[in-house]
Design an enzyme around this catalytic site. Structure first.
Site, PDB file in Angstrom:
ATOM      1  N   ASP A  84      97.691  74.472   1.637  1.00  0.00           N
ATOM      2  CA  ASP A  84      97.090  74.753   2.933  1.00  0.00           C
ATOM      3  C   ASP A  84      97.448  76.144   3.447  1.00  0.00           C
ATOM      4  O   ASP A  84      96.571  76.927   3.824  1.00  0.00           O
ATOM      5  CB  ASP A  84      97.548  73.688   3.941  1.00  0.00           C
ATOM      6  CG  ASP A  84      97.058  73.967   5.348  1.00  0.00           C
ATOM      7  OD1 ASP A  84      95.973  73.495   5.695  1.00  0.00           O
ATOM      8  OD2 ASP A  84      97.766  74.671   6.092  1.00  0.00           O
ATOM      9  N   THR A  86      93.565  73.593   7.474  1.00  0.00           N
ATOM     10  CA  THR A  86      92.674  73.921   6.359  1.00  0.00           C
ATOM     11  C   THR A  86      92.533  72.725   5.424  1.00  0.00           C
ATOM     12  O   THR A  86      91.429  72.383   4.995  1.00  0.00           O
ATOM     13  CB  THR A  86      93.205  75.145   5.592  1.00  0.00           C
ATOM     14  OG1 THR A  86      93.334  76.245   6.497  1.00  0.00           O
ATOM     15  CG2 THR A  86      92.252  75.533   4.470  1.00  0.00           C
ATOM     16  N   ASP A  87      93.638  72.081   5.126  1.00  0.00           N
ATOM     17  CA  ASP A  87      93.594  70.858   4.315  1.00  0.00           C
ATOM     18  C   ASP A  87      92.718  69.796   4.971  1.00  0.00           C
ATOM     19  O   ASP A  87      91.839  69.205   4.336  1.00  0.00           O
ATOM     20  CB  ASP A  87      95.012  70.301   4.150  1.00  0.00           C
ATOM     21  CG  ASP A  87      95.624  70.669   2.807  1.00  0.00           C
ATOM     22  OD1 ASP A  87      94.875  70.865   1.837  1.00  0.00           O
ATOM     23  OD2 ASP A  87      96.857  70.760   2.728  1.00  0.00           O
ATOM     24  N   MET A  88      92.979  69.510   6.239  1.00  0.00           N
ATOM     25  CA  MET A  88      92.260  68.426   6.905  1.00  0.00           C
ATOM     26  C   MET A  88      90.784  68.757   7.095  1.00  0.00           C
ATOM     27  O   MET A  88      89.925  67.879   6.992  1.00  0.00           O
ATOM     28  CB  MET A  88      92.933  68.092   8.232  1.00  0.00           C
ATOM     29  CG  MET A  88      94.280  67.420   8.045  1.00  0.00           C
ATOM     30  SD  MET A  88      94.960  66.699   9.556  1.00  0.00           S
ATOM     31  CE  MET A  88      95.391  68.181  10.431  1.00  0.00           C
TER      32      MET A  88
END
Length: 460
Positions: free
Chosen positions: A203, A231-233
């Site tokens: 991330d 960013t991951d989510m």
């Protein structure tokens, strides 16, 4: 009698008759009750799903955040999600505990953490060694009856292991293979590959390389990472929508397909108006702290005892704000007469507003601003978020029973999107590592003796 797909007696990826499906859909998970005087709703865990994705079966080969977040959303919507984990430790996040968690878990619950629980409810877990032939054969048998496979292996790794998209499609032409990577995965359109396609995805790295950190932080300060893995989510959110679109397309085409999402591309797309200003006007991006680059005033102001976000997005709102602050001459001041002027003279306006805001407590300002129509809100602590009346009113916290917890239960976040008919469900606690291995293998026809042998050989 026609057949369809559903969960049967708590085990995934098996056939059931239409009659059984209808019987399962009679179960109402939302016969929930409050726990004493708590504002947290209690969801009675059950294997039966009747959400909008009831009957959709997903093999979840992901770990950490983007992939598990995606599959949890689909699980909340009723999909049957079977999490396939490495027998040697499983998902990394099982061990990601904070210092405060020492009092949460029993000594036997050493494969559980709050981080893992945040993104793995409503799933079942089996352990499977995909480096062994029999482990891969079990995966292939599961794929035959699955709708979706979600994975976040380093691009190309699944192909090297003999379990890539071409192999899965050969086994099940209807399969939707959803891949998450850091930069880019390998797609049928090989010209789409980027030069960093084989790098692992993290991330903070994607947020740095794709511009998020460059625009986050105080104006004169260093780059700042957001407090969450946004960013991951965000990639997980993009991917869950893409999976639904692919399922919809399959209904019309009769074909599965490969979906490729990456952290880098997700973050680039999230640059939104900042990107448009650069692409079309050549305007370099800046860090603005809590300020807005194109609306003034719109920021967090320090109050006497905290902080309050307050803005005026048009001239009418600016006039209202000036009236409440007893600054009657300000709306006609040439420096602040419209938003463009206010943007040009942002420092001067801040210098006028900040001393006024800091002279009164947050609660006083909230009373003054009530009913004004202005955008405003206090900067709440996490404690204040979960005592907020809106949090309770919209069922944003549930309690689930959990055998690894000292208290016998854990509190989890509710679903943010509400459905009037096919309601999302919180029906399963986050699973312990391999909790459903035996029951899954038994449903597939393996005997207890065969299962014991597979454990001894490290296959499961």
């Amino acid at each position: 009698m026609t057949t369809t797909r559903t969960i049967l007696k708590g085990c995934p990826l098996v056939r059931a008759t239409t009659t059984q499906v209808l019987e399962h859909r009679k179960y109402d998970i939302h016969s929930a009750s409050y726990l004493g005087n708590s504002q947290f709703r209690c969801s009675h865990a059950s294997a039966h799903a009747n959400g909008p994705l009831s009957g959709i079966r997903i093999l979840d080969l992901t770990r950490v955040l983007a992939g598990p977040f995606c599959t949890q959303i689909l699980a909340d919507y009723g999909a049957e999600v079977l999490k396939v984990e490495n027998p040697k430790g499983g998902d990394d996040t099982r061990l990601w505990r904070t210092a405060a968690e020492k009092d949460i878990w029993k000594l036997t619950g050493n494969d559980m953490s709050a981080y893992f629980c945040a993104i793995n409810r409503n799933k079942m877990s089996i352990t499977l060694n995909l480096k062994q032939d029999q482990g891969r054969e079990i995966l292939f048998r599961l794929v035959k009856n699955a709708d979706v496979v979600v994975e976040n292996f380093v691009p190309g790794k699944m192909d090297k292991m003999g379990i890539g998209y071409e192999k899965l499609r050969e086994i099940n032409p209807l399969i939707i293979h959803a891949s998450v990577s850091g930069q880019c995965s390998i797609t049928p359109d090989s010209y789409l590959l980027g030069p960093y396609s084989h790098r692992a995805g993290y991330d903070a790295i994607a947020a740095a390389e794709a511009g998020m950190l460059h625009i986050t932080g105080e104006r004169d300060g260093p780059p700042t990472r957001p407090g969450l893995g946004l960013t991951d989510m965000s990639t997980g959110l993009y991917l869950h929508g893409a999976i639904l679109a692919a399922l919809y397309a399959r209904r019309d085409t009769g074909r599965g397909q490969k979906i490729d999402a990456s952290l880098f591309e997700s973050q680039v797309s999230l640059l939104s108006n900042v990107a448009m200003s650069w692409l079309n006007a050549g305007e370099p991006a800046k860090r603005w702290g809590t300020e807005h680059p194109s609306i003034v005033p719109y920021q967090a102001f320090k109050t006497k005892d905290g902080h309050l976000v307050l803005g005026a997005t048009n001239n009418r709102q600016f006039q209202t704000l000036c009236h409440l602050m007893k600054l009657s001459g300000l709306p006609t001041d040439p420096r602040f007469i419209d938003n463009s002027s206010r943007v040009q003279n942002r420092a001067e306006l801040k210098g006028i507003l900040e001393p006024i805001m800091s002279a009164r407590a947050t609660e006083v300002w909230l009373a003054i601003l009530e009913g004004s129509g202005l955008p405003y809100g206090p900067v709440n602590t996490i404690e204040e978020v979960f005592s907020h009346p809106q949090t309770a009113a919209r069922d944003m916290v549930y309690s689930l029973p959990h055998k690894a917890s000292v208290s016998g239960q854990i509190r989890v976040l509710g679903t943010p999107v509400k459905f009037s008919e096919t309601k999302p469900q919180l029906r399963r606690s986050p699973p312990s590592l391999g909790e459903h291995t035996n029951s899954t293998l038994e449903r597939m026809g393996f005997s207890p003796k065969e299962i014991r042998a597979m454990r001894e050989q490290g296959i499961v």
